[in-house]
Scaffold this motif. Structure first.
Motif, mmCIF file in Angstrom:
data_model
loop_
_atom_site.group_PDB
_atom_site.id
_atom_site.type_symbol
_atom_site.label_atom_id
_atom_site.label_comp_id
_atom_site.label_asym_id
_atom_site.label_seq_id
_atom_site.Cartn_x
_atom_site.Cartn_y
_atom_site.Cartn_z
ATOM 1 N N ALA A 289 1.285 -1.158 0.073
ATOM 2 C CA ALA A 289 -0.312 -0.039 -0.227
ATOM 3 C C ALA A 289 0.991 1.106 -0.200
ATOM 4 O O ALA A 289 0.825 2.725 -1.030
ATOM 5 N N LEU A 290 2.511 0.874 0.828
ATOM 6 C CA LEU A 290 2.589 2.503 0.671
ATOM 7 C C LEU A 290 3.550 2.751 -0.707
ATOM 8 O O LEU A 290 3.467 3.581 -0.947
ATOM 9 N N LYS A 291 3.984 1.448 -1.486
ATOM 10 C CA LYS A 291 4.331 1.692 -2.767
ATOM 11 C C LYS A 291 3.610 1.815 -4.053
ATOM 12 O O LYS A 291 4.197 3.187 -4.596
ATOM 13 N N ALA A 292 2.263 2.066 -3.435
ATOM 14 C CA ALA A 292 1.526 2.061 -4.598
ATOM 15 C C ALA A 292 1.276 3.380 -3.978
ATOM 16 O O ALA A 292 -0.110 3.324 -5.060
ATOM 17 N N GLY A 293 0.909 4.134 -3.000
ATOM 18 C CA GLY A 293 0.457 5.650 -3.010
ATOM 19 C C GLY A 293 -0.083 6.140 -2.178
ATOM 20 O O GLY A 293 -0.993 6.393 -2.054
ATOM 21 N N GLU A 294 -0.942 4.025 -1.620
ATOM 22 C CA GLU A 294 -2.707 4.427 -0.872
ATOM 23 C C GLU A 294 -2.277 4.750 0.596
ATOM 24 O O GLU A 294 -3.317 5.214 0.802
ATOM 25 N N LEU A 295 -1.359 5.400 1.384
ATOM 26 C CA LEU A 295 -1.478 5.769 2.451
ATOM 27 C C LEU A 295 0.056 6.930 2.602
ATOM 28 O O LEU A 295 0.679 7.030 1.740
ATOM 29 N N GLY A 296 -0.770 7.552 3.091
ATOM 30 C CA GLY A 296 0.097 9.283 3.357
ATOM 31 C C GLY A 296 -0.453 9.513 4.325
ATOM 32 O O GLY A 296 -1.528 9.330 5.108
#
Length: 296
Positions: A289-296
């Motif tokens: 999720a972090l790699k996909a930019g889904e969590l910020g």
């Protein structure tokens, strides 16, 4: 040989009960799942019809249940009315501190010894008998429980009075959650900046960034010792369970007036990850999720 009641034969409890039986104990096992009961029978336990039947005549009563309300229900409905006065109550569930202390007080009022003994180590450690137990309770209760816990783990540590085991567990897992999230962030950032994950591991695992999350449970497949990352983030410690532990930690922090901004941020990240439908994935899977930019 001691008679042991074991109530709660899920992913963790099933392996734990099997190790108690392997150690030569007469284990009377109960769970609502027929499949879990069948697995317990294969492992050498005797399945019984209900929790009271497991408790009847037991020298030790072990519970491994999802939440405090489940433990309280089993204690009130089956353990307190049925337990032998000489039995020791061993709750290995991860529950809130208030419930753990309240149940210990109720047990003491009935003349029963009780400990809270949550575990660290995951499914593989439960099956392999290599769990770490963090135990809360009196010295006398700890001494009575110790041999049974040692049959299921590699380390049995007396944390202090009733509830101390739960405090140790939630604080430990808050560290684990925060460390895993920042480890995942670092691997994802290193990759985006062109650094090979294996090279980064070789450097950071021997430098000041080293942690258990990196060197024993690396979130990147093919890097470091085998971990759930090498199995598409299946098995291990589900993200939903990590979120449960973080929620307990946040509630305890609020009650105690403790400042936990990093722990709270980790809880927010896992909340979002689980709400995205990934609660069954290992908690290290948050790297995707972090790699996909889904969590910020």
């Amino acid at each position: 040989m001691a008679r042991v009641a074991f109530i709660g034969l899920g992913n963790m409890g099933g392996g734990m009960a099997a190790n108690l039986a392997k150690a030569g104990n007469d284990v009377r096992a109960f769970d609502l799942s027929e499949a879990a009961l069948a697995a317990a029978k294969t492992a050498g336990c005797l399945p019984v019809a209900d929790a009271a039947a497991a408790v009847d005549g037991a020298e030790a009563i072990v519970t491994m249940l999802p939440a405090g309300r489940h433990v309280e229900q089993v204690y009130v409905d089956a353990v307190f009315p049925t337990a032998s006065p000489s039995a020791v109550l061993i709750d290995c569930s991860t529950i809130d501190v208030a419930t753990a202390r309240a149940l210990a007080e109720q047990a003491a009022a009935k003349g029963l010894l009780a400990v809270d003994a949550p575990v660290s180590g995951g499914i593989a450690a439960a099956a392999g008998g290599t769990l770490t137990f963090m135990v809360g309770g009196s010295d006398q209760a700890f001494d009575r429980a110790r041999a049974f816990l040692e049959a299921m783990g590699k380390a049995v540590i007396h944390a202090g009075a009733s509830g101390a085991g739960q405090v140790a567990k939630m604080c430990n897992n808050m560290i684990l959650a925060a460390t895993m999230t920042v480890t995942c962030e670092a691997f994802a950032m290193a990759e985006k900046l062109g650094l090979d994950p294996q090279v980064f591991y070789d450097i950071s695992s021997k430098a000041t960034g080293q942690s258990w999350s990196m060197t024993s449970y690396c979130p990147v497949p093919g890097v470091g010792p085998e971990s759930p990352a090498d199995r598409d983030y299946q098995g291990g410690f589900a993200a939903a369970l990590m979120l449960k532990d973080l929620r307990l930690a946040m509630a305890a922090a609020e009650q105690a007036g403790a400042s936990v901004p990093t722990g709270r941020r980790a809880a927010e990240l896992y909340e979002a990850f689980v709400e995205s439908g990934k609660g069954g994935d290992d908690f290290s899977g948050i790297i995707r999720a972090l790699k996909a930019g889904e969590l910020g």
